[in-house]
Motif scaffolding. Structure first.
Motif, PDB file in Angstrom:
ATOM      1  N   UNK A 191       6.005  -0.012  -6.697  1.00  0.00           N
ATOM      2  CA  UNK A 191       5.013  -1.643  -6.883  1.00  0.00           C
ATOM      3  C   UNK A 191       3.764  -1.198  -7.111  1.00  0.00           C
ATOM      4  N   UNK A 192       3.223   0.067  -7.675  1.00  0.00           N
ATOM      5  CA  UNK A 192       1.760   0.520  -7.674  1.00  0.00           C
ATOM      6  C   UNK A 192       1.609   0.674  -9.199  1.00  0.00           C
ATOM      7  N   UNK A 193       0.577  -0.135  -9.725  1.00  0.00           N
ATOM      8  CA  UNK A 193      -0.006  -0.161 -10.988  1.00  0.00           C
ATOM      9  C   UNK A 193       0.035   1.068 -11.518  1.00  0.00           C
ATOM     10  N   UNK A 209      -7.852  14.687  -5.005  1.00  0.00           N
ATOM     11  CA  UNK A 209      -6.444  14.526  -5.751  1.00  0.00           C
ATOM     12  C   UNK A 209      -6.225  12.880  -5.877  1.00  0.00           C
ATOM     13  N   UNK A 210      -6.097  12.459  -7.144  1.00  0.00           N
ATOM     14  CA  UNK A 210      -6.040  11.032  -7.333  1.00  0.00           C
ATOM     15  C   UNK A 210      -4.720  10.439  -6.642  1.00  0.00           C
ATOM     16  N   UNK A 211      -3.660  11.333  -6.429  1.00  0.00           N
ATOM     17  CA  UNK A 211      -2.476  10.957  -5.585  1.00  0.00           C
ATOM     18  C   UNK A 211      -1.962  12.035  -5.083  1.00  0.00           C
ATOM     19  N   UNK A 243       0.928  -1.437  -0.017  1.00  0.00           N
ATOM     20  CA  UNK A 243      -0.371  -0.050  -0.104  1.00  0.00           C
ATOM     21  C   UNK A 243       0.937   1.311  -0.068  1.00  0.00           C
ATOM     22  N   UNK A 244       0.717   2.135  -1.199  1.00  0.00           N
ATOM     23  CA  UNK A 244       1.536   3.142  -1.039  1.00  0.00           C
ATOM     24  C   UNK A 244       0.837   4.396  -0.586  1.00  0.00           C
ATOM     25  N   UNK A 245       1.355   5.043   0.219  1.00  0.00           N
ATOM     26  CA  UNK A 245       0.839   6.457   0.879  1.00  0.00           C
ATOM     27  C   UNK A 245       0.746   7.490  -0.204  1.00  0.00           C
ATOM     28  N   UNK A 246       1.944   7.582  -1.053  1.00  0.00           N
ATOM     29  CA  UNK A 246       2.155   8.641  -2.004  1.00  0.00           C
ATOM     30  C   UNK A 246       0.903   8.341  -3.099  1.00  0.00           C
ATOM     31  N   UNK A 247       0.466   7.123  -3.307  1.00  0.00           N
ATOM     32  CA  UNK A 247      -0.666   6.892  -4.405  1.00  0.00           C
ATOM     33  C   UNK A 247      -1.994   6.840  -3.882  1.00  0.00           C
ATOM     34  N   UNK A 248      -2.292   7.328  -2.667  1.00  0.00           N
ATOM     35  CA  UNK A 248      -3.457   7.194  -2.171  1.00  0.00           C
ATOM     36  C   UNK A 248      -4.249   8.635  -2.316  1.00  0.00           C
ATOM     37  N   UNK A 249      -5.140   8.842  -2.477  1.00  0.00           N
ATOM     38  CA  UNK A 249      -6.015   9.966  -3.016  1.00  0.00           C
ATOM     39  C   UNK A 249      -6.068  11.232  -1.666  1.00  0.00           C
ATOM     40  N   UNK A 250      -5.911  12.458  -2.027  1.00  0.00           N
ATOM     41  CA  UNK A 250      -6.247  13.380  -0.894  1.00  0.00           C
ATOM     42  C   UNK A 250      -7.368  14.024  -1.305  1.00  0.00           C
ATOM     43  N   UNK A 251      -8.257  14.163  -0.195  1.00  0.00           N
ATOM     44  CA  UNK A 251      -9.548  14.854  -0.123  1.00  0.00           C
ATOM     45  C   UNK A 251      -9.266  16.370   0.318  1.00  0.00           C
ATOM     46  N   UNK A 255       7.733  10.653   3.059  1.00  0.00           N
ATOM     47  CA  UNK A 255       7.358  11.944   3.408  1.00  0.00           C
ATOM     48  C   UNK A 255       5.906  11.855   3.821  1.00  0.00           C
ATOM     49  N   UNK A 256       5.161  11.251   2.884  1.00  0.00           N
ATOM     50  CA  UNK A 256       3.745  11.289   3.016  1.00  0.00           C
ATOM     51  C   UNK A 256       3.535  10.298   4.266  1.00  0.00           C
ATOM     52  N   UNK A 257       3.976   8.949   3.938  1.00  0.00           N
ATOM     53  CA  UNK A 257       3.630   7.920   4.723  1.00  0.00           C
ATOM     54  C   UNK A 257       4.104   8.186   6.380  1.00  0.00           C
ATOM     55  N   UNK A 258       5.191   9.031   6.529  1.00  0.00           N
ATOM     56  CA  UNK A 258       5.585   9.489   8.049  1.00  0.00           C
ATOM     57  C   UNK A 258       4.712  10.782   8.345  1.00  0.00           C
ATOM     58  N   UNK A 259       3.706  11.147   7.610  1.00  0.00           N
ATOM     59  CA  UNK A 259       2.973  12.179   8.256  1.00  0.00           C
ATOM     60  C   UNK A 259       3.660  13.569   8.427  1.00  0.00           C
TER      61      UNK A 259
END
Ligand code: FNR
Length: 356
Positions: A339-341, A15-17, A1-9, A309-313
């Motif tokens: 490892x994200x599609x 935002x898609x990533x 699971x990537x935090x960088x490729x998670x959406x931001x509301x 940076x994103x995963x570590x808050x």
């Protein structure tokens, strides 16, 4: 699971990533209007997978341009070119934002690759304006804004924001960093006014905060407002992290949705300890102490670094500047590295590296 490729509301906008392109002047406009250069430049970054594309500093008044090549939104004829950029970005699944700016005493110079000195009258130069008549570096001294001049700044930002909405942008960023007009009001080094716009912290933040609040009022409630700040001038006696935090607390109550955290630009010769991610701690501090979402920017060039940076808050969003100029496909390649599609466009699927 990537935090960088998670959406931001942000409000109703997703935002898609968490990868954005920060605003970067292209100095390629004609009379403030978009040219073919901008179409390929922004289109290719959208193809490259940036979730947020922030269009470069766009002047709210002609005298607020850094150079003759700056984009502008002081005129309705400037809307359509920007609307084309919006369509290009959205067609690729990205979110289009635009930075609204006034260069103040740093206006009327050559394009980025030309001499950084005040244009002469023969070169089409103009008299610059600022909170106080103090020159930047070896530039011509600006004219201190009088009450009438100050009165024109706020409506110009509001009118430009309305035009940005007409062009279809989903977010607006107010440029209050890098030594441009609103930062010039914030910093005690460039603001020596003795009226209600200078002196105390409350007075120095008055105009920037009024501009931001007025744009918030004019910008739809369901869409986010971003503000770019220089968290420090890197000079003793200048604008600093403590004042930035105090301002951000107020901006939070004013309805700002995200602070884009940069540094410097107010005075030449400041000693800046530039290195990988050197501005990130300022973003983290704002995020921790105010609870406002933040974007980190500055020498973020590597997928693992951005992910950490994103995963570590440390920040909610990373902005990749010069690296994405060198490589428009940076976000797609970062996805592969993590490892994200990666969502390569169909037109390029036959060009993917083996094993993808
Ligand atoms: C910039 N930068 C910038 N910043 C800004 O707020 N508005 C702008 O229009 C510009 N213009 C601009 C043009 C060019 C060619 C460069 C390289 C930079 C600063 C930029 O947004 C970013 O903050 C810095 O480049 C630091 O990030 P990187 O490049 O280290 O990822």
């Amino acid at each position: 699971m990537s935090s960088l490729f998670s959406p931001l509301q942000l409000r109703d906008l997703q935002l898609p990533n968490r990868i954005g392109m920060p605003p970067m002047c292209q100095y390629s406009a004609i009379d403030g209007r978009v040219t073919d250069w901008h179409l390929q430049h922004y289109g290719s970054r959208a193809v490259g997978g940036a979730g947020l594309v922030i269009v470069e500093a766009t002047a709210v008044l002609p005298e607020g341009r850094i150079s003759h090549g700056d984009l502008g939104l002081w005129d309705d004829t400037q809307i359509e070119g920007l609307a084309r950029i919006v369509r290009l970005i959205e067609a690729q699944g990205g979110v289009p934002a635009i930075q609204l700016a006034h260069a103040g005493r740093k206006a009327s110079v050559g394009r980025g690759w030309e001499a950084q000195k005040t244009l002469t009258a023969a070169e089409g130069g103009w008299t610059t304006v600022a909170p106080s008549a103090i020159a930047f570096d070896g530039y011509a001294p600006p004219q201190a804004l009088d009450a009438n001049g100050i009165g024109q700044v706020l409506p110009a930002f509001v009118a430009a924001a309305r035009r940005a909405l007409q062009a279809g942008f989903k977010a607006v960023e107010i440029h209050a960093a890098h030594g441009y007009l609103l930062h010039q009001f914030l910093s005690p080094l460039s603001n020596l006014r003795t009226d209600e716009y200078g002196g105390s912290f409350a007075n120095r933040i008055r105009l920037p905060r009024a501009v931001i609040a007025a744009v918030r009022e004019a910008w739809p409630q369901h869409l986010p407002l971003l503000v770019r700040l220089s968290a420090t001038d890197w000079v003793d006696g200048g604008w600093d992290a403590e004042q930035t935090i105090d301002l951000c607390r107020l901006l939070k109550t004013d309805g700002v949705d995200l602070i884009d955290v940069s540094t410097g630009g107010l005075v030449p010769g400041a000693k800046i300890p530039a290195g990988p991610g050197f501005q990130v701690p300022f973003a983290t501090r704002i995020r921790t102490e105010t609870g406002l979402p933040v974007a980190a920017v500055g020498l973020i060039t590597d997928a693992a670094q951005a992910e950490a940076i994103v995963a570590g808050g440390e920040a909610d969003l990373v902005l990749v500047g010069r690296e994405i100029l060198r490589n428009p496909h940076w976000p797609l390649q970062a996805a592969q590295a993590l490892g994200v599609t990666a969502a390569w466009p169909a037109q390029y699927l036959r060009a993917l590296p083996p094993g993808t």
